[in-house]
Design a protein around this motif. Structure first.
Motif, PDB file in Angstrom:
ATOM      1  N   ALA A  45       0.823  -1.124   0.035  1.00  0.00           N
ATOM      2  CA  ALA A  45      -0.127   0.043   0.036  1.00  0.00           C
ATOM      3  C   ALA A  45       1.074   1.406  -0.215  1.00  0.00           C
ATOM      4  O   ALA A  45       0.552   2.161  -0.807  1.00  0.00           O
ATOM      5  CB  ALA A  45      -0.915   0.085   1.113  1.00  0.00           C
ATOM      6  N   VAL A  46       1.636   1.393   0.880  1.00  0.00           N
ATOM      7  CA  VAL A  46       2.853   2.429   0.711  1.00  0.00           C
ATOM      8  C   VAL A  46       3.864   2.629  -0.436  1.00  0.00           C
ATOM      9  O   VAL A  46       3.402   3.627  -1.035  1.00  0.00           O
ATOM     10  CB  VAL A  46       3.880   2.125   1.913  1.00  0.00           C
ATOM     11  N   ALA A  47       3.945   1.413  -0.862  1.00  0.00           N
ATOM     12  CA  ALA A  47       4.615   1.445  -2.666  1.00  0.00           C
ATOM     13  C   ALA A  47       3.346   2.090  -3.423  1.00  0.00           C
ATOM     14  O   ALA A  47       3.915   2.867  -4.355  1.00  0.00           O
ATOM     15  CB  ALA A  47       5.072   0.290  -2.722  1.00  0.00           C
ATOM     16  N   ILE A  49       1.125   4.085  -3.085  1.00  0.00           N
ATOM     17  CA  ILE A  49       1.060   5.527  -2.949  1.00  0.00           C
ATOM     18  C   ILE A  49       2.213   6.210  -3.596  1.00  0.00           C
ATOM     19  O   ILE A  49       2.153   7.209  -4.371  1.00  0.00           O
ATOM     20  CB  ILE A  49       0.871   5.718  -1.603  1.00  0.00           C
ATOM     21  N   GLY A  50       3.411   5.638  -3.448  1.00  0.00           N
ATOM     22  CA  GLY A  50       4.580   6.254  -4.028  1.00  0.00           C
ATOM     23  C   GLY A  50       4.557   5.962  -5.349  1.00  0.00           C
ATOM     24  O   GLY A  50       4.966   7.215  -6.054  1.00  0.00           O
ATOM     25  N   PHE A  51       4.188   4.996  -6.109  1.00  0.00           N
ATOM     26  CA  PHE A  51       4.073   4.835  -7.536  1.00  0.00           C
ATOM     27  C   PHE A  51       2.863   5.877  -8.280  1.00  0.00           C
ATOM     28  O   PHE A  51       3.301   6.393  -9.349  1.00  0.00           O
ATOM     29  CB  PHE A  51       3.569   3.516  -7.946  1.00  0.00           C
ATOM     30  N   TRP A  52       2.112   6.117  -7.374  1.00  0.00           N
ATOM     31  CA  TRP A  52       0.987   7.020  -7.867  1.00  0.00           C
ATOM     32  C   TRP A  52       1.323   8.311  -7.820  1.00  0.00           C
ATOM     33  O   TRP A  52       1.183   9.334  -8.639  1.00  0.00           O
ATOM     34  CB  TRP A  52      -0.179   6.640  -7.109  1.00  0.00           C
ATOM     35  N   ALA A  94       9.386   2.433 -10.439  1.00  0.00           N
ATOM     36  CA  ALA A  94      10.577   1.996  -9.997  1.00  0.00           C
ATOM     37  C   ALA A  94      10.991   2.327  -8.411  1.00  0.00           C
ATOM     38  O   ALA A  94      11.656   1.703  -7.792  1.00  0.00           O
ATOM     39  CB  ALA A  94      11.910   2.505 -10.729  1.00  0.00           C
ATOM     40  N   MET A  95      10.252   3.362  -8.126  1.00  0.00           N
ATOM     41  CA  MET A  95      10.523   3.885  -6.793  1.00  0.00           C
ATOM     42  C   MET A  95       9.228   3.819  -5.967  1.00  0.00           C
ATOM     43  O   MET A  95       8.346   4.370  -6.308  1.00  0.00           O
ATOM     44  CB  MET A  95      11.023   5.205  -6.645  1.00  0.00           C
ATOM     45  N   PRO A  96       9.192   3.136  -4.948  1.00  0.00           N
ATOM     46  CA  PRO A  96      10.194   2.329  -4.142  1.00  0.00           C
ATOM     47  C   PRO A  96      10.233   1.045  -4.915  1.00  0.00           C
ATOM     48  O   PRO A  96       9.392   0.563  -5.564  1.00  0.00           O
ATOM     49  CB  PRO A  96       9.786   2.105  -2.650  1.00  0.00           C
ATOM     50  N   SER A  97      11.460   0.369  -4.518  1.00  0.00           N
ATOM     51  CA  SER A  97      11.551  -1.092  -5.275  1.00  0.00           C
ATOM     52  C   SER A  97      11.237  -1.928  -4.326  1.00  0.00           C
ATOM     53  O   SER A  97      11.477  -2.239  -3.445  1.00  0.00           O
ATOM     54  CB  SER A  97      13.128  -1.232  -5.280  1.00  0.00           C
ATOM     55  N   LEU A  98       9.916  -2.664  -4.815  1.00  0.00           N
ATOM     56  CA  LEU A  98       9.430  -3.637  -4.229  1.00  0.00           C
ATOM     57  C   LEU A  98       9.991  -5.128  -4.182  1.00  0.00           C
ATOM     58  O   LEU A  98       9.714  -5.826  -3.343  1.00  0.00           O
ATOM     59  CB  LEU A  98       7.756  -3.958  -4.684  1.00  0.00           C
ATOM     60  N   HIS A  99      10.819  -5.161  -5.163  1.00  0.00           N
ATOM     61  CA  HIS A  99      11.828  -6.306  -5.302  1.00  0.00           C
ATOM     62  C   HIS A  99      12.758  -6.302  -3.850  1.00  0.00           C
ATOM     63  O   HIS A  99      12.843  -7.125  -3.401  1.00  0.00           O
ATOM     64  CB  HIS A  99      12.862  -6.299  -6.316  1.00  0.00           C
ATOM     65  N   ILE A 100      13.317  -4.952  -3.338  1.00  0.00           N
ATOM     66  CA  ILE A 100      13.858  -4.998  -2.130  1.00  0.00           C
ATOM     67  C   ILE A 100      12.790  -5.124  -0.969  1.00  0.00           C
ATOM     68  O   ILE A 100      13.243  -5.962  -0.093  1.00  0.00           O
ATOM     69  CB  ILE A 100      14.699  -3.756  -2.209  1.00  0.00           C
ATOM     70  N   VAL A 149      13.198  -0.080   1.232  1.00  0.00           N
ATOM     71  CA  VAL A 149      13.425  -0.225   2.583  1.00  0.00           C
ATOM     72  C   VAL A 149      12.600   0.498   3.450  1.00  0.00           C
ATOM     73  O   VAL A 149      12.053  -0.055   4.394  1.00  0.00           O
ATOM     74  CB  VAL A 149      14.961  -0.028   2.858  1.00  0.00           C
ATOM     75  N   VAL A 150      12.531   1.763   2.999  1.00  0.00           N
ATOM     76  CA  VAL A 150      11.647   2.814   3.718  1.00  0.00           C
ATOM     77  C   VAL A 150      10.050   2.120   3.622  1.00  0.00           C
ATOM     78  O   VAL A 150       9.570   2.073   4.673  1.00  0.00           O
ATOM     79  CB  VAL A 150      11.581   4.117   3.135  1.00  0.00           C
ATOM     80  N   ALA A 151       9.644   1.726   2.644  1.00  0.00           N
ATOM     81  CA  ALA A 151       8.383   1.306   2.232  1.00  0.00           C
ATOM     82  C   ALA A 151       8.202   0.057   3.335  1.00  0.00           C
ATOM     83  O   ALA A 151       7.108  -0.077   4.085  1.00  0.00           O
ATOM     84  CB  ALA A 151       8.164   0.826   1.075  1.00  0.00           C
ATOM     85  N   LEU A 152       9.108  -0.590   3.553  1.00  0.00           N
ATOM     86  CA  LEU A 152       8.979  -2.023   4.287  1.00  0.00           C
ATOM     87  C   LEU A 152       9.130  -1.437   5.690  1.00  0.00           C
ATOM     88  O   LEU A 152       8.436  -1.916   6.485  1.00  0.00           O
ATOM     89  CB  LEU A 152      10.099  -3.079   4.107  1.00  0.00           C
ATOM     90  N   THR A 153       9.809  -0.522   5.943  1.00  0.00           N
ATOM     91  CA  THR A 153      10.060  -0.031   7.368  1.00  0.00           C
ATOM     92  C   THR A 153       8.578   0.608   7.866  1.00  0.00           C
ATOM     93  O   THR A 153       8.087   0.407   8.924  1.00  0.00           O
ATOM     94  CB  THR A 153      11.042   1.047   7.617  1.00  0.00           C
ATOM     95  N   LEU A 154       7.847   1.251   6.990  1.00  0.00           N
ATOM     96  CA  LEU A 154       6.584   2.018   7.092  1.00  0.00           C
ATOM     97  C   LEU A 154       5.790   0.809   7.299  1.00  0.00           C
ATOM     98  O   LEU A 154       4.639   0.476   7.960  1.00  0.00           O
ATOM     99  CB  LEU A 154       6.346   2.790   5.961  1.00  0.00           C
ATOM    100  N   GLY A 155       5.698  -0.365   6.564  1.00  0.00           N
ATOM    101  CA  GLY A 155       4.850  -1.442   6.758  1.00  0.00           C
ATOM    102  C   GLY A 155       4.976  -2.269   7.983  1.00  0.00           C
ATOM    103  O   GLY A 155       3.970  -2.579   8.650  1.00  0.00           O
TER     104      GLY A 155
END
Length: 173
Positions: A45-47, A49-52, A94-100, A149-155
């Motif tokens: 969900a965080v990612a 929002i970033g993509f959008w 590409a930002m944030p990288s969900l692969h990471i 990493v930031v998106a995961l931290t927020l997750g």
């Protein structure tokens, strides 16, 4: 040859590993499954929002800057950049990288809950390998990985706020 292997790693491994970890959690660590799954949902969900809010192109689409789109060059099957799939997938996510984000989620879940030392070591090596693949195949910049990493931290933070406990801790009775 190595680029082709890296492309298949990029296109397939994150789905296989994430689904595998979800199944492992559900079957072998069911008390932790819901919290770990919530982290993954919140990260996505965080990612999204970033993509959008701020769509960014991956380096592979900047051929005039010297980057090579190995996914297209080697016709990687299963890639979101190949064939008809490229027409319906977001090429500017590409930002944030969900692969990471996903690989680090899987690595941390397995590291925190596995019992064997060598399984825990492989779990930590997986996101490191993923980092080299995403940068080496020009699918992401290093900063995209930081964003993952930031998106995961927020997750993890969202999961903690929703449940009141960390993923690797059992809830209070």
């Amino acid at each position: 040859y190595l680029a082709n292997i890296a492309d298949y790693y990029y296109a397939v491994m994150h789905f296989v590993i994430v689904i595998g970890v979800l199944v492992w959690l559900y079957v072998k660590r069911p008390l932790f499954y819901r919290s770990a799954r919530t982290v993954l949902y919140a990260t996505n969900a965080v990612a999204a929002i970033g993509f959008w809010l701020y769509p960014l192109t991956p380096p592979r689409l900047l051929a005039d800057q010297g980057f090579i789109d190995t996914l297209v060059k080697y016709h990687t099957w299963g890639s979101l950049a190949s064939g008809g799939v490229s027409k319906i997938s977001n090429q500017y996510a590409a930002m944030p990288s969900l692969h990471i984000g996903w690989s680090l989620w899987a690595g941390l879940c397995v590291f925190a809950l596995a019992k064997r030392w060598w399984v825990r070591a492989i779990a930590l090596a997986y996101p490191v390998a993923t980092f080299f693949v995403i940068v080496g195949t020009a699918n992401h910049y290093v900063l995209d990985a930081v964003g993952g990493v930031v998106a995961l931290t927020l997750g993890f933070l969202i999961q903690r706020l929703l449940t009141g406990h960390a993923v690797n801790q059992l809830p209070e009775p």
